[in-house]
Design a protein around this motif. Structure first.
Motif, PDB file in Angstrom:
ATOM      1  N   ASN A  55      -7.143  -3.492  43.400  1.00  0.00           N
ATOM      2  CA  ASN A  55      -7.939  -2.891  44.162  1.00  0.00           C
ATOM      3  C   ASN A  55      -9.155  -2.965  43.416  1.00  0.00           C
ATOM      4  OD1 ASN A  55      -6.302  -2.193  46.187  1.00  0.00           O
ATOM      5  ND2 ASN A  55      -5.614  -0.327  45.456  1.00  0.00           N
ATOM      6  N   SER A  56      -9.137  -3.186  42.002  1.00  0.00           N
ATOM      7  CA  SER A  56     -10.538  -2.878  41.837  1.00  0.00           C
ATOM      8  C   SER A  56     -11.592  -3.856  41.443  1.00  0.00           C
ATOM      9  CB  SER A  56     -10.088  -2.830  39.738  1.00  0.00           C
ATOM     10  OG  SER A  56     -11.145  -2.880  38.715  1.00  0.00           O
ATOM     11  N   ARG A  57     -12.640  -4.839  41.317  1.00  0.00           N
ATOM     12  CA  ARG A  57     -13.765  -4.792  42.266  1.00  0.00           C
ATOM     13  C   ARG A  57     -13.985  -5.559  40.588  1.00  0.00           C
ATOM     14  NH1 ARG A  57     -14.563  -8.808  44.793  1.00  0.00           N
ATOM     15  NH2 ARG A  57     -16.588  -9.941  44.836  1.00  0.00           N
ATOM     16  N   GLU A  58     -14.063  -4.614  39.293  1.00  0.00           N
ATOM     17  CA  GLU A  58     -14.287  -5.436  38.086  1.00  0.00           C
ATOM     18  C   GLU A  58     -13.202  -6.398  37.412  1.00  0.00           C
ATOM     19  OE1 GLU A  58     -14.654  -2.644  39.075  1.00  0.00           O
ATOM     20  OE2 GLU A  58     -16.624  -1.826  38.834  1.00  0.00           O
ATOM     21  N   LEU A  59     -12.159  -6.232  37.463  1.00  0.00           N
ATOM     22  CA  LEU A  59     -10.568  -6.695  37.142  1.00  0.00           C
ATOM     23  C   LEU A  59     -10.519  -7.725  37.920  1.00  0.00           C
ATOM     24  CD1 LEU A  59      -8.012  -6.646  35.349  1.00  0.00           C
ATOM     25  CD2 LEU A  59      -7.245  -5.276  36.607  1.00  0.00           C
ATOM     26  N   GLN A  60     -10.728  -7.679  39.522  1.00  0.00           N
ATOM     27  CA  GLN A  60     -11.073  -9.211  40.128  1.00  0.00           C
ATOM     28  C   GLN A  60     -12.195 -10.508  39.630  1.00  0.00           C
ATOM     29  OE1 GLN A  60     -10.077  -8.992  44.718  1.00  0.00           O
ATOM     30  NE2 GLN A  60     -10.064  -6.247  43.982  1.00  0.00           N
ATOM     31  N   SER A  61     -13.127  -9.755  38.969  1.00  0.00           N
ATOM     32  CA  SER A  61     -13.997 -10.447  39.146  1.00  0.00           C
ATOM     33  C   SER A  61     -14.154 -11.489  37.366  1.00  0.00           C
ATOM     34  CB  SER A  61     -15.735  -9.758  38.580  1.00  0.00           C
ATOM     35  OG  SER A  61     -15.847  -9.312  39.609  1.00  0.00           O
ATOM     36  N   LYS A  63      -6.151 -20.206  46.700  1.00  0.00           N
ATOM     37  CA  LYS A  63      -6.419 -18.714  48.486  1.00  0.00           C
ATOM     38  C   LYS A  63      -6.855 -17.571  47.641  1.00  0.00           C
ATOM     39  CE  LYS A  63      -6.477 -16.287  51.590  1.00  0.00           C
ATOM     40  NZ  LYS A  63      -7.873 -15.742  52.610  1.00  0.00           N
ATOM     41  N   LEU A  64      -6.240 -18.124  46.222  1.00  0.00           N
ATOM     42  CA  LEU A  64      -6.150 -16.748  45.166  1.00  0.00           C
ATOM     43  C   LEU A  64      -7.256 -16.457  44.313  1.00  0.00           C
ATOM     44  CD1 LEU A  64      -4.478 -14.075  44.098  1.00  0.00           C
ATOM     45  CD2 LEU A  64      -3.452 -15.669  42.423  1.00  0.00           C
ATOM     46  N   THR A  65      -7.535 -17.138  44.370  1.00  0.00           N
ATOM     47  CA  THR A  65      -8.911 -17.110  43.391  1.00  0.00           C
ATOM     48  C   THR A  65     -10.029 -17.752  44.547  1.00  0.00           C
ATOM     49  OG1 THR A  65      -7.518 -19.195  42.222  1.00  0.00           O
ATOM     50  CG2 THR A  65     -10.027 -18.848  42.369  1.00  0.00           C
ATOM     51  N   THR A  66      -9.895 -17.675  44.891  1.00  0.00           N
ATOM     52  CA  THR A  66     -11.121 -17.528  46.406  1.00  0.00           C
ATOM     53  C   THR A  66     -11.381 -16.567  46.776  1.00  0.00           C
ATOM     54  OG1 THR A  66     -10.140 -18.302  47.925  1.00  0.00           O
ATOM     55  CG2 THR A  66     -11.457 -20.112  46.836  1.00  0.00           C
ATOM     56  N   ASP A  67      -9.855 -15.071  46.860  1.00  0.00           N
ATOM     57  CA  ASP A  67     -10.183 -13.821  47.408  1.00  0.00           C
ATOM     58  C   ASP A  67     -10.422 -13.162  46.271  1.00  0.00           C
ATOM     59  OD1 ASP A  67      -8.949 -14.708  50.672  1.00  0.00           O
ATOM     60  OD2 ASP A  67      -7.568 -14.268  49.771  1.00  0.00           O
ATOM     61  N   PHE A  68     -11.163 -13.470  45.008  1.00  0.00           N
ATOM     62  CA  PHE A  68     -11.096 -12.792  44.226  1.00  0.00           C
ATOM     63  C   PHE A  68     -12.500 -12.786  44.255  1.00  0.00           C
ATOM     64  CE2 PHE A  68      -7.887 -14.562  40.733  1.00  0.00           C
ATOM     65  CZ  PHE A  68      -7.051 -12.933  40.529  1.00  0.00           C
ATOM     66  N   LEU A  69     -13.277 -13.039  45.099  1.00  0.00           N
ATOM     67  CA  LEU A  69     -14.862 -13.119  44.740  1.00  0.00           C
ATOM     68  C   LEU A  69     -14.977 -12.592  46.910  1.00  0.00           C
ATOM     69  CD1 LEU A  69     -15.646 -16.805  44.709  1.00  0.00           C
ATOM     70  CD2 LEU A  69     -15.803 -15.066  43.059  1.00  0.00           C
ATOM     71  N   LYS A  70     -14.297 -11.677  47.919  1.00  0.00           N
ATOM     72  CA  LYS A  70     -14.074 -11.762  48.824  1.00  0.00           C
ATOM     73  C   LYS A  70     -13.782  -9.728  48.510  1.00  0.00           C
ATOM     74  CE  LYS A  70     -12.958 -15.503  51.038  1.00  0.00           C
ATOM     75  NZ  LYS A  70     -12.651 -16.198  51.956  1.00  0.00           N
ATOM     76  N   ASP A  71     -14.313  -9.217  49.653  1.00  0.00           N
ATOM     77  CA  ASP A  71     -13.764  -7.671  49.736  1.00  0.00           C
ATOM     78  C   ASP A  71     -12.676  -7.782  51.371  1.00  0.00           C
ATOM     79  OD1 ASP A  71     -15.739  -6.611  48.053  1.00  0.00           O
ATOM     80  OD2 ASP A  71     -17.132  -6.633  48.899  1.00  0.00           O
ATOM     81  N   ASN A  72     -12.933  -9.103  52.001  1.00  0.00           N
ATOM     82  CA  ASN A  72     -12.155  -9.184  52.649  1.00  0.00           C
ATOM     83  C   ASN A  72     -11.201 -10.031  53.083  1.00  0.00           C
ATOM     84  OD1 ASN A  72     -11.069  -8.294  55.548  1.00  0.00           O
ATOM     85  ND2 ASN A  72     -12.704  -9.462  57.180  1.00  0.00           N
ATOM     86  N   LYS A  73      -9.663  -9.778  52.424  1.00  0.00           N
ATOM     87  CA  LYS A  73      -9.244 -10.996  52.895  1.00  0.00           C
ATOM     88  C   LYS A  73      -8.523 -11.250  53.416  1.00  0.00           C
ATOM     89  CE  LYS A  73      -9.143  -9.866  47.365  1.00  0.00           C
ATOM     90  NZ  LYS A  73      -9.949  -8.599  47.140  1.00  0.00           N
ATOM     91  N   THR A  74      -8.800 -12.519  54.013  1.00  0.00           N
ATOM     92  CA  THR A  74      -8.442 -12.111  55.527  1.00  0.00           C
ATOM     93  C   THR A  74      -7.230 -13.763  55.363  1.00  0.00           C
ATOM     94  OG1 THR A  74      -9.571 -13.178  56.369  1.00  0.00           O
ATOM     95  CG2 THR A  74      -8.928 -11.140  56.630  1.00  0.00           C
ATOM     96  N   ILE A  75      -6.055 -14.024  56.737  1.00  0.00           N
ATOM     97  CA  ILE A  75      -5.550 -15.686  56.584  1.00  0.00           C
ATOM     98  C   ILE A  75      -5.384 -14.983  58.091  1.00  0.00           C
ATOM     99  CG2 ILE A  75      -3.467 -15.044  55.854  1.00  0.00           C
ATOM    100  CD1 ILE A  75      -2.814 -17.181  54.882  1.00  0.00           C
ATOM    101  N   SER A  76      -5.392 -16.963  58.765  1.00  0.00           N
ATOM    102  CA  SER A  76      -5.154 -16.533  60.372  1.00  0.00           C
ATOM    103  C   SER A  76      -3.315 -16.634  60.465  1.00  0.00           C
ATOM    104  CB  SER A  76      -5.955 -18.033  61.427  1.00  0.00           C
ATOM    105  OG  SER A  76      -5.235 -19.170  60.335  1.00  0.00           O
TER     106      SER A  76
END
Length: 333
Positions: A19-25, A80-93
């Motif tokens: 959940n940490s934004r810093e850790l995701q970056s 998908k995992l890598t690009t989701d690190f840049l997103k707050d809303n990690k959605t998939i259809s």
């Protein structure tokens, strides 16, 4: 009336690794590098085996297929995992989620059978060396690889058949970074305990059958080498260690995820990362670092590339010299 009040879920939301934004970056660069190394490593193995005539044997044909499967398996989830690190809303259809499930089980199931095929190849090579060329001929190798793809496809379709028509009408947060069946079916608007057991049994039968066949194959190989050579234990270990390491790395997380599911979220996520990200990277490294033929093929490729560059440079110099020779008389005039 109850069906009318149900809203159809059109997309799911991933909770991600943390959940940490810093850790995701912070994780963005390492995971991007891991995926790049996975793609380059596995495709390099495939290209080496295709281009080098010295590697046109059953063992390397199977290894090329394993590298291609690892490349595909990693490509299903890691981008998908890598690009989701840049997103707050990690959605998939919804369709994207079902496609992930289909591909993960297709390539995962196919790899299990392919590992059994590779163990059979080593069994024939070590235990029946005089009959190796007649048993593992080109046609049989093609059929064995085709069977692994077919079994993987049938396994994936059997999983999809059990979850595709589930009613999803409420919760849509998947507590992971990709659509994993045990987590997705928990979001269905019905009691899925029996269905979950059936799905785990389906995966468990395939995984357990392949694992038992692998244990039998490598046990028989080790015993055979021990009896035939004076330095039996060390010789047997060096002969099959690469295959055994890959089998342990691949089946270990599978056992914990599907056959012995844990309730600890961070452990489940770690095993999922290991299964989908780390293992496809380690497989080509394990096989290439311990394989002299692959190392020699890399050296030949580098040498050929350097020779090609030298020849190109020499041809350019010759052309320039010839052109200068033609122009020189005109300059004298």
């Amino acid at each position: 009336m109850e069906e009318a009040n149900r809203s159809v879920v059109s997309e799911f939301i991933f909770s991600g690794l943390c959940n940490s934004r810093e850790l995701q970056s912070f994780l963005l660069l390492p995971f991007s590098m891991l995926y790049l190394m996975t793609v380059v490593g596995n495709l390099l193995v495939v290209l080496l085996i295709i281009s080098d005539p010295h590697l046109h044997s059953p063992m390397y044909f199977l290894l090329a297929n394993l590298s291609f499967v690892d490349f595909c398996l990693s490509s299903v989830t890691t981008p998908k995992l890598t690009t989701d690190f840049l997103k707050d809303n990690k959605t998939i259809s919804f369709r994207g989620c079902m496609s992930q499930i289909l591909c993960v089980h297709f390539f995962g199931g196919g790899e299990m059978v392919l590992l059994v095929t590779m163990a059979y190849d080593r069994y024939v090579a070590i235990c029946k060396p005089l009959h190796y060329s007649s048993i593992m001929d080109r046609q049989k190798c093609l059929w064995l690889v085709l069977i692994s793809w077919i079994i993987g496809f049938v396994h994936a379709m059997s999983q999809m058949a059990m979850i595709l028509e589930l009613p999803f009408c409420g919760p849509r947060v998947v507590d992971s970074f990709f659509c994993d069946i045990p987590l997705v079916i928990k979001l269905a608007c019905m009691d899925t305990h029996t269905l979950g057991t059936l799905i785990n049994t389906d995966s468990g039968v395939l995984a357990t059958t392949c694992f038992i066949l692998l244990l039998i194959s490598y046990t028989y190989i080790l015993l055979t080498v021990r009896l035939r050579t004076k330095d039996g234990p060390s010789k047997a270990l060096s002969t099959c260690v690469s295959h055994i390491i890959v089998v342990v790395l691949f089946f270990g997380p599978c056992i914990f995820i599907y056959l012995w599911p844990l309730s600890t979220t961070w452990v489940d996520k770690f095993l999922a990362v290991f299964y989908t990200v780390i293992t496809p990277l380690l497989n080509p490294a394990i096989y290439t670092l311990r394989n002299k033929e692959i190392k020699n093929a890399v050296k030949r490729l580098i040498s050929h590339d350097m020779n090609s560059r030298d020849n190109f440079y020499i041809s350019c110099v010759i052309r320039k010299s010839s052109l200068f020779t033609l122009i020189l008389p005109w300059l004298d005039l």
